[in-house]
Design a protein around this motif. Structure first.
Motif, PDB file in Angstrom:
ATOM      1  N   ARG A  68       0.233   7.956   1.009  1.00 27.25           N
ATOM      2  CA  ARG A  68       1.236   8.852   1.617  1.00 27.25           C
ATOM      3  C   ARG A  68       2.032   8.152   2.708  1.00 27.25           C
ATOM      4  O   ARG A  68       3.251   8.264   2.780  1.00 27.25           O
ATOM      5  CB  ARG A  68       0.539  10.085   2.207  1.00 27.25           C
ATOM      6  CG  ARG A  68       0.417  11.203   1.208  1.00 27.25           C
ATOM      7  CD  ARG A  68      -0.180  12.400   1.852  1.00 27.25           C
ATOM      8  NE  ARG A  68      -1.441  12.050   2.528  1.00 27.25           N
ATOM      9  CZ  ARG A  68      -2.190  12.905   3.179  1.00 27.25           C
ATOM     10  NH1 ARG A  68      -1.817  14.150   3.285  1.00 27.25           N
ATOM     11  NH2 ARG A  68      -3.308  12.530   3.744  1.00 27.25           N
ATOM     12  N   PHE A  69       1.320   7.390   3.545  1.00 29.41           N
ATOM     13  CA  PHE A  69       1.984   6.726   4.670  1.00 29.41           C
ATOM     14  C   PHE A  69       2.961   5.664   4.185  1.00 29.41           C
ATOM     15  O   PHE A  69       4.158   5.713   4.484  1.00 29.41           O
ATOM     16  CB  PHE A  69       0.922   6.111   5.604  1.00 29.41           C
ATOM     17  CG  PHE A  69       1.504   5.398   6.787  1.00 29.41           C
ATOM     18  CD1 PHE A  69       2.015   6.111   7.849  1.00 29.41           C
ATOM     19  CD2 PHE A  69       1.540   4.013   6.832  1.00 29.41           C
ATOM     20  CE1 PHE A  69       2.560   5.451   8.955  1.00 29.41           C
ATOM     21  CE2 PHE A  69       2.081   3.345   7.923  1.00 29.41           C
ATOM     22  CZ  PHE A  69       2.582   4.072   8.982  1.00 29.41           C
ATOM     23  N   GLY A  70       2.449   4.714   3.396  1.00 29.22           N
ATOM     24  CA  GLY A  70       3.291   3.596   2.949  1.00 29.22           C
ATOM     25  C   GLY A  70       4.491   4.064   2.141  1.00 29.22           C
ATOM     26  O   GLY A  70       5.613   3.586   2.331  1.00 29.22           O
ATOM     27  N   SER A  77      -3.462  -8.914  -1.225  1.00 27.31           N
ATOM     28  CA  SER A  77      -4.363  -9.664  -0.339  1.00 27.31           C
ATOM     29  C   SER A  77      -4.426 -11.140  -0.738  1.00 27.31           C
ATOM     30  O   SER A  77      -4.994 -11.951  -0.016  1.00 27.31           O
ATOM     31  CB  SER A  77      -5.764  -9.041  -0.352  1.00 27.31           C
ATOM     32  OG  SER A  77      -6.317  -9.136  -1.640  1.00 27.31           O
ATOM     33  N   VAL A  86       4.857  -2.610  -2.775  1.00 25.89           N
ATOM     34  CA  VAL A  86       3.775  -3.230  -3.552  1.00 25.89           C
ATOM     35  C   VAL A  86       2.507  -2.386  -3.463  1.00 25.89           C
ATOM     36  O   VAL A  86       2.140  -1.925  -2.378  1.00 25.89           O
ATOM     37  CB  VAL A  86       3.451  -4.642  -2.993  1.00 25.89           C
ATOM     38  CG1 VAL A  86       2.396  -5.326  -3.858  1.00 25.89           C
ATOM     39  CG2 VAL A  86       4.698  -5.505  -2.894  1.00 25.89           C
ATOM     40  N   ASP A  87       1.856  -2.209  -4.612  1.00 22.45           N
ATOM     41  CA  ASP A  87       0.538  -1.562  -4.599  1.00 22.45           C
ATOM     42  C   ASP A  87      -0.268  -2.134  -5.760  1.00 22.45           C
ATOM     43  O   ASP A  87       0.277  -2.489  -6.801  1.00 22.45           O
ATOM     44  CB  ASP A  87       0.655  -0.040  -4.728  1.00 22.45           C
ATOM     45  CG  ASP A  87      -0.600   0.673  -4.262  1.00 22.45           C
ATOM     46  OD1 ASP A  87      -0.557   1.326  -3.200  1.00 22.45           O
ATOM     47  OD2 ASP A  87      -1.639   0.563  -4.954  1.00 22.45           O
ATOM     48  N   SER A  90       0.392   4.522  -8.210  1.00 23.54           N
ATOM     49  CA  SER A  90       1.083   4.594  -6.911  1.00 23.54           C
ATOM     50  C   SER A  90       2.469   3.976  -7.004  1.00 23.54           C
ATOM     51  O   SER A  90       3.421   4.456  -6.383  1.00 23.54           O
ATOM     52  CB  SER A  90       0.280   3.863  -5.834  1.00 23.54           C
ATOM     53  OG  SER A  90      -1.023   4.323  -5.811  1.00 23.54           O
ATOM     54  N   GLY A 133       0.854  -1.191   0.000  1.00 21.96           N
ATOM     55  CA  GLY A 133       0.000   0.000   0.000  1.00 21.96           C
ATOM     56  C   GLY A 133       0.884   1.232   0.000  1.00 21.96           C
ATOM     57  O   GLY A 133       1.610   1.479   0.971  1.00 21.96           O
ATOM     58  N   ILE A 170      -2.552  -0.388   3.776  1.00 21.44           N
ATOM     59  CA  ILE A 170      -3.609  -0.365   2.760  1.00 21.44           C
ATOM     60  C   ILE A 170      -4.673   0.680   3.095  1.00 21.44           C
ATOM     61  O   ILE A 170      -5.536   0.991   2.285  1.00 21.44           O
ATOM     62  CB  ILE A 170      -4.188  -1.805   2.596  1.00 21.44           C
ATOM     63  CG1 ILE A 170      -3.155  -2.660   1.844  1.00 21.44           C
ATOM     64  CG2 ILE A 170      -5.487  -1.801   1.859  1.00 21.44           C
ATOM     65  CD1 ILE A 170      -3.554  -4.102   1.673  1.00 21.44           C
ATOM     66  N   GLY A 171      -4.601   1.250   4.271  1.00 17.20           N
ATOM     67  CA  GLY A 171      -5.505   2.359   4.604  1.00 17.20           C
ATOM     68  C   GLY A 171      -6.877   1.867   4.990  1.00 17.20           C
ATOM     69  O   GLY A 171      -7.002   0.939   5.778  1.00 17.20           O
ATOM     70  N   ARG A 184      -1.084  -0.554   9.540  1.00 17.66           N
ATOM     71  CA  ARG A 184      -1.604   0.799   9.700  1.00 17.66           C
ATOM     72  C   ARG A 184      -3.129   0.712   9.807  1.00 17.66           C
ATOM     73  O   ARG A 184      -3.774   0.080   8.975  1.00 17.66           O
ATOM     74  CB  ARG A 184      -1.228   1.615   8.454  1.00 17.66           C
ATOM     75  CG  ARG A 184      -1.706   3.040   8.519  1.00 17.66           C
ATOM     76  CD  ARG A 184      -2.489   3.394   7.310  1.00 17.66           C
ATOM     77  NE  ARG A 184      -3.351   4.512   7.612  1.00 17.66           N
ATOM     78  CZ  ARG A 184      -3.255   5.691   7.042  1.00 17.66           C
ATOM     79  NH1 ARG A 184      -2.376   5.893   6.112  1.00 17.66           N
ATOM     80  NH2 ARG A 184      -4.062   6.648   7.388  1.00 17.66           N
ATOM     81  N   ALA A 206      -9.227  -5.957   2.660  1.00 17.85           N
ATOM     82  CA  ALA A 206      -7.919  -6.236   2.039  1.00 17.85           C
ATOM     83  C   ALA A 206      -6.826  -6.277   3.106  1.00 17.85           C
ATOM     84  O   ALA A 206      -5.900  -7.089   3.030  1.00 17.85           O
ATOM     85  CB  ALA A 206      -7.605  -5.176   0.987  1.00 17.85           C
TER      86      ALA A 206
HETATM   87  P1  ATP Z   1      -3.001   8.816   3.325  1.00 17.67           P
HETATM   88  O1  ATP Z   1      -2.557   9.030   1.908  1.00 17.67           O
HETATM   89  O2  ATP Z   1      -4.161   9.686   3.701  1.00 17.67           O
HETATM   90  O3  ATP Z   1      -1.904   8.772   4.322  1.00 17.67           O
HETATM   91  P2  ATP Z   1      -3.144   6.045   2.998  1.00 17.67           P
HETATM   92  O4  ATP Z   1      -1.668   5.899   3.074  1.00 17.67           O
HETATM   93  O5  ATP Z   1      -3.987   5.047   3.702  1.00 17.67           O
HETATM   94  O6  ATP Z   1      -3.657   7.427   3.408  1.00 17.67           O
HETATM   95  P3  ATP Z   1      -4.474   5.344   0.694  1.00 17.67           P
HETATM   96  O7  ATP Z   1      -4.552   6.246  -0.482  1.00 17.67           O
HETATM   97  O8  ATP Z   1      -5.690   4.814   1.332  1.00 17.67           O
HETATM   98  O9  ATP Z   1      -3.565   6.151   1.531  1.00 17.67           O
HETATM   99  O10 ATP Z   1      -3.439   4.163   0.382  1.00 17.67           O
HETATM  100  C1  ATP Z   1      -3.724   2.874   0.382  1.00 17.67           C
HETATM  101  C2  ATP Z   1      -2.962   2.278  -0.772  1.00 17.67           C
HETATM  102  O11 ATP Z   1      -3.161   0.874  -0.700  1.00 17.67           O
HETATM  103  C3  ATP Z   1      -3.467   2.741  -2.130  1.00 17.67           C
HETATM  104  O12 ATP Z   1      -2.386   3.203  -2.910  1.00 17.67           O
HETATM  105  C4  ATP Z   1      -4.113   1.489  -2.711  1.00 17.67           C
HETATM  106  O13 ATP Z   1      -3.959   1.384  -4.109  1.00 17.67           O
HETATM  107  C5  ATP Z   1      -3.350   0.383  -1.996  1.00 17.67           C
HETATM  108  N1  ATP Z   1      -4.078  -0.897  -1.928  1.00 17.67           N
HETATM  109  C6  ATP Z   1      -5.391  -1.090  -1.631  1.00 17.67           C
HETATM  110  N2  ATP Z   1      -5.692  -2.397  -1.689  1.00 17.67           N
HETATM  111  C7  ATP Z   1      -4.541  -3.053  -2.001  1.00 17.67           C
HETATM  112  C8  ATP Z   1      -4.198  -4.413  -2.184  1.00 17.67           C
HETATM  113  N3  ATP Z   1      -5.113  -5.387  -2.087  1.00 17.67           N
HETATM  114  N4  ATP Z   1      -2.907  -4.730  -2.510  1.00 17.67           N
HETATM  115  C9  ATP Z   1      -1.970  -3.753  -2.625  1.00 17.67           C
HETATM  116  N5  ATP Z   1      -2.231  -2.445  -2.462  1.00 17.67           N
HETATM  117  C10 ATP Z   1      -3.500  -2.086  -2.154  1.00 17.67           C
END
Ligand code: ATP
Length: 220
Positions: A12-14, A54, A31-32, A37, A9, A74-75, A99, A80
């Motif tokens: 911003r955090f990851g 997942s 990985v995303d 991303s 994920g 993954i937020g 997280r 997931a």
């Molecule tokens: P913020 O940006 O507010 O800090 P965050 O880090 O939670 O929040 P999100 O945009 O929710 O930001 O990031 C979650 C990331 O996880 C997204 O880039 C999304 O594509 C990714 N993601 C969601 N499901 C999966 C999955 N099954 N496998 C890999 N990545 C995933």
């Protein structure tokens, strides 16, 4: 040996966790599921993969069995996150940080085997509140409910060395490092003295650290 991490994920955090680990010379696999991303981080992190983390088969293919530490960022996707966590556990990843977005999810992730669960907004709010209560506390890291590690600047002239200060007995704290005025970091020896402008890295109970901060900076 270098520690290996998988960051799942890349919001911003990851992505910030991944970049910081790369700066610290760790092996990082990022990985995303979303191509954008992954592209956004590919300049910083060499090993990036677009994949749905997942799925157990995907994690197996990525070789997570030999990874030391996974960060699931993954937020707000609860399903997931849970599937990823359970599969990482199944594949034997020894340490998994998750997280969470909500306090209520913390316990679920813990029960499913997360080594630690972090709510980023909560952690940074606590850190900020602790920093702004004292002008001399530059950085703050909560170690447990009562313990913290903080960076405190020295503003008073202190003539005694560390043995003479006897900080363990007098303040029940430990200085684990000193950042000298010129930026050099050293592990302190008993004969070292603190100079005005040095930054000390201190571990101890929060109230004891506050007392030590008053000693270092009183009447400044
Ligand atoms: P913020 O940006 O507010 O800090 P965050 O880090 O939670 O929040 P999100 O945009 O929710 O930001 O990031 C979650 C990331 O996880 C997204 O880039 C999304 O594509 C990714 N993601 C969601 N499901 C999966 C999955 N099954 N496998 C890999 N990545 C995933």
């Amino acid at each position: 040996m270098k520690k290996s991490f998988i960051i799942i994920g890349l919001g911003r955090f990851g992505s910030n966790v991944a970049k910081t680990l790369v700066d610290m010379n760790c092996d990082v696999l990022a990985v995303d599921i979303n191509e954008e991303s992954v592209t956004a981080i590919s300049h910083y992190v060499h090993h990036c993969v677009i994949a749905d983390a997942s799925k157990e088969s995907v994690l197996k293919e990525l070789g997570v069995g030999s990874i030391d530490h996974a960060v699931v960022a993954i937020g707000n996707n609860l399903q997931a996150t849970i599937l990823t966590l359970v599969n990482l556990k199944k594949l034997g990843v020894p340490r998994i940080t998750v997280r969470a977005d909500e306090e209520g999810h913390k316990e679920v992730y813990k029960l499913l085997g997360a080594s630690e669960v972090i709510i980023p907004e909560e952690a940074s709010a606590i850190s900020l509140a602790n920093q702004i209560t004292s002008d001399s506390i530059l950085d703050y890291y909560k170690v447990s409910r009562d313990f913290a590690m903080v960076k405190v600047i020295v503003r008073n002239r202190i003539d005694q060395n560390l043995i003479q200060l006897d900080l363990r007995n007098n303040y029940e704290i430990n200085i684990v490092g000193i950042i000298k005025k010129d930026g050099d970091f050293c592990i302190p020896k008993g004969t070292d003295t603190l100079s005005v402008g040095d930054i000390v890295v201190v571990v101890g109970m929060k109230d004891k650290i506050a007392k030590f901060d008053q000693f270092l900076n009183a009447s400044v």
